[in-house]
Scaffold this motif. Structure first.
Motif, PDB file in Angstrom:
ATOM      1  N   PHE A 166      -7.213   1.147  -6.156  1.00  0.00           N
ATOM      2  CA  PHE A 166      -7.150   2.485  -5.589  1.00  0.00           C
ATOM      3  C   PHE A 166      -8.330   2.723  -4.640  1.00  0.00           C
ATOM      4  O   PHE A 166      -9.393   2.126  -4.800  1.00  0.00           O
ATOM      5  CB  PHE A 166      -7.206   3.537  -6.700  1.00  0.00           C
ATOM      6  CG  PHE A 166      -6.123   3.425  -7.721  1.00  0.00           C
ATOM      7  CD1 PHE A 166      -6.364   2.781  -8.934  1.00  0.00           C
ATOM      8  CD2 PHE A 166      -4.868   3.960  -7.489  1.00  0.00           C
ATOM      9  CE1 PHE A 166      -5.367   2.672  -9.886  1.00  0.00           C
ATOM     10  CE2 PHE A 166      -3.867   3.859  -8.436  1.00  0.00           C
ATOM     11  CZ  PHE A 166      -4.111   3.216  -9.640  1.00  0.00           C
ATOM     12  N   GLU A 173       0.833  -1.202   0.000  1.00  0.00           N
ATOM     13  CA  GLU A 173       0.000   0.000   0.000  1.00  0.00           C
ATOM     14  C   GLU A 173       0.866   1.249   0.000  1.00  0.00           C
ATOM     15  O   GLU A 173       2.009   1.241   0.468  1.00  0.00           O
ATOM     16  CB  GLU A 173      -0.909   0.054   1.239  1.00  0.00           C
ATOM     17  CG  GLU A 173      -1.844  -1.122   1.412  1.00  0.00           C
ATOM     18  CD  GLU A 173      -1.409  -2.039   2.518  1.00  0.00           C
ATOM     19  OE1 GLU A 173      -2.264  -2.710   3.127  1.00  0.00           O
ATOM     20  OE2 GLU A 173      -0.179  -2.090   2.784  1.00  0.00           O
ATOM     21  N   CYS A 212      -4.898  -3.135   2.566  1.00  0.00           N
ATOM     22  CA  CYS A 212      -5.333  -3.703   1.293  1.00  0.00           C
ATOM     23  C   CYS A 212      -5.530  -5.205   1.484  1.00  0.00           C
ATOM     24  O   CYS A 212      -4.775  -5.859   2.233  1.00  0.00           O
ATOM     25  CB  CYS A 212      -4.279  -3.438   0.231  1.00  0.00           C
ATOM     26  SG  CYS A 212      -4.690  -4.054  -1.405  1.00  0.00           S
ATOM     27  N   SER A 225      -3.192   3.649  -2.813  1.00  0.00           N
ATOM     28  CA  SER A 225      -2.912   2.695  -3.875  1.00  0.00           C
ATOM     29  C   SER A 225      -2.438   1.389  -3.262  1.00  0.00           C
ATOM     30  O   SER A 225      -1.781   1.391  -2.218  1.00  0.00           O
ATOM     31  CB  SER A 225      -1.834   3.227  -4.821  1.00  0.00           C
ATOM     32  OG  SER A 225      -2.226   4.429  -5.424  1.00  0.00           O
ATOM     33  N   CYS A 226      -2.741   0.295  -3.933  1.00  0.00           N
ATOM     34  CA  CYS A 226      -2.285  -1.022  -3.499  1.00  0.00           C
ATOM     35  C   CYS A 226      -1.826  -1.782  -4.729  1.00  0.00           C
ATOM     36  O   CYS A 226      -2.630  -2.072  -5.620  1.00  0.00           O
ATOM     37  CB  CYS A 226      -3.399  -1.771  -2.792  1.00  0.00           C
ATOM     38  SG  CYS A 226      -3.011  -3.491  -2.390  1.00  0.00           S
ATOM     39  N   ALA A 227      -0.540  -2.077  -4.774  1.00  0.00           N
ATOM     40  CA  ALA A 227       0.030  -2.805  -5.896  1.00  0.00           C
ATOM     41  C   ALA A 227       0.156  -4.275  -5.537  1.00  0.00           C
ATOM     42  O   ALA A 227       0.734  -4.626  -4.500  1.00  0.00           O
ATOM     43  CB  ALA A 227       1.394  -2.219  -6.256  1.00  0.00           C
ATOM     44  N   ILE A 235      -3.357  -2.917  -9.807  1.00  0.00           N
ATOM     45  CA  ILE A 235      -3.411  -1.924  -8.745  1.00  0.00           C
ATOM     46  C   ILE A 235      -4.876  -1.672  -8.378  1.00  0.00           C
ATOM     47  O   ILE A 235      -5.734  -1.594  -9.257  1.00  0.00           O
ATOM     48  CB  ILE A 235      -2.759  -0.596  -9.159  1.00  0.00           C
ATOM     49  CG1 ILE A 235      -1.291  -0.807  -9.523  1.00  0.00           C
ATOM     50  CG2 ILE A 235      -2.857   0.436  -8.033  1.00  0.00           C
ATOM     51  CD1 ILE A 235      -0.608   0.450 -10.042  1.00  0.00           C
ATOM     52  N   ARG A 282     -10.166  -0.331  -9.728  1.00  0.00           N
ATOM     53  CA  ARG A 282      -9.180  -1.400  -9.927  1.00  0.00           C
ATOM     54  C   ARG A 282      -8.688  -1.350 -11.354  1.00  0.00           C
ATOM     55  O   ARG A 282      -9.499  -1.279 -12.290  1.00  0.00           O
ATOM     56  CB  ARG A 282      -9.838  -2.741  -9.614  1.00  0.00           C
ATOM     57  CG  ARG A 282      -8.989  -3.979  -9.762  1.00  0.00           C
ATOM     58  CD  ARG A 282      -9.760  -5.160  -9.195  1.00  0.00           C
ATOM     59  NE  ARG A 282      -9.059  -6.415  -9.369  1.00  0.00           N
ATOM     60  CZ  ARG A 282      -9.426  -7.560  -8.822  1.00  0.00           C
ATOM     61  NH1 ARG A 282     -10.510  -7.609  -8.047  1.00  0.00           N
ATOM     62  NH2 ARG A 282      -8.755  -8.663  -9.038  1.00  0.00           N
ATOM     63  N   ARG A 297      -5.638   9.665  -1.704  1.00  0.00           N
ATOM     64  CA  ARG A 297      -5.811   8.532  -2.602  1.00  0.00           C
ATOM     65  C   ARG A 297      -4.832   7.440  -2.204  1.00  0.00           C
ATOM     66  O   ARG A 297      -3.612   7.671  -2.227  1.00  0.00           O
ATOM     67  CB  ARG A 297      -5.568   8.935  -4.058  1.00  0.00           C
ATOM     68  CG  ARG A 297      -5.929   7.862  -5.076  1.00  0.00           C
ATOM     69  CD  ARG A 297      -5.368   8.215  -6.431  1.00  0.00           C
ATOM     70  NE  ARG A 297      -5.984   7.466  -7.515  1.00  0.00           N
ATOM     71  CZ  ARG A 297      -5.413   7.262  -8.697  1.00  0.00           C
ATOM     72  NH1 ARG A 297      -4.215   7.741  -8.930  1.00  0.00           N
ATOM     73  NH2 ARG A 297      -6.052   6.578  -9.631  1.00  0.00           N
ATOM     74  N   GLN A 314     -10.041   6.260  -3.513  1.00  0.00           N
ATOM     75  CA  GLN A 314     -10.117   7.721  -3.489  1.00  0.00           C
ATOM     76  C   GLN A 314     -11.008   8.119  -2.323  1.00  0.00           C
ATOM     77  O   GLN A 314     -12.179   7.717  -2.260  1.00  0.00           O
ATOM     78  CB  GLN A 314     -10.698   8.248  -4.797  1.00  0.00           C
ATOM     79  CG  GLN A 314     -10.859   9.763  -4.843  1.00  0.00           C
ATOM     80  CD  GLN A 314      -9.528  10.483  -4.806  1.00  0.00           C
ATOM     81  OE1 GLN A 314      -8.577  10.100  -5.477  1.00  0.00           O
ATOM     82  NE2 GLN A 314      -9.448  11.538  -3.996  1.00  0.00           N
TER      83      GLN A 314
END
Length: 120
Positions: free
Chosen positions: A79, A6, A95, A21-23, A77, A71, A19, A81
């Motif tokens: 997201f 994350e 995540c 993010s999770c990769a 990834i 997504r 925002r 928001q």
């Protein structure tokens, strides 16, 4: 095995936006539902939002109308928001990814968490 990382947490004033993010990496083709959960001190972990591979979404009641999950399957990834943030949104955000049990790697995976702090 799936790994989740994350990013995007931080400190923001009430009414502001962030925002997350999770990769995802490792076994990404097996991932089904992905989501965001949060846990505030002294509270249980609760669901914030989830998204299926096809883009169907669900939201916790406390964030409906303020948060949006999305997504990108090509970049693996997901997201979150977050708009109209409130002090009660302060928590560690995690995540989550679920791999169906018919895969050898089936199970639930979690990221390390990212802190979101909303000041009043």
């Amino acid at each position: 095995q799936v790994q989740l990382v994350e990013s995007g947490g931080g400190l923001v004033q009430a009414g502001g936006s962030l925002r997350l993010s999770c990769a995802a990496s490792g076994g990404i083709s097996t991932i089904g539902i992905m989501g965001w959960y949060r846990q505030a001190p002294g509270n249980q972990r609760e669901v914030v939002a989830t998204v299926t591979k096809g883009g169907a979404t669900t939201y916790g009641d406390s964030v409906k109308g303020r948060f949006t999950i999305s997504r990108d399957n090509n970049r693996n990834i997901v997201f979150l928001q977050m708009n109209g943030l409130k002090p009660e949104d302060t928590a560690v955000y995690y995540c989550n990814a679920v791999v169906p049990g018919y895969f050898s790697s089936g199970g639930t995976y979690w990221g390390q968490g990212t802190q979101v702090t909303v000041s009043s």
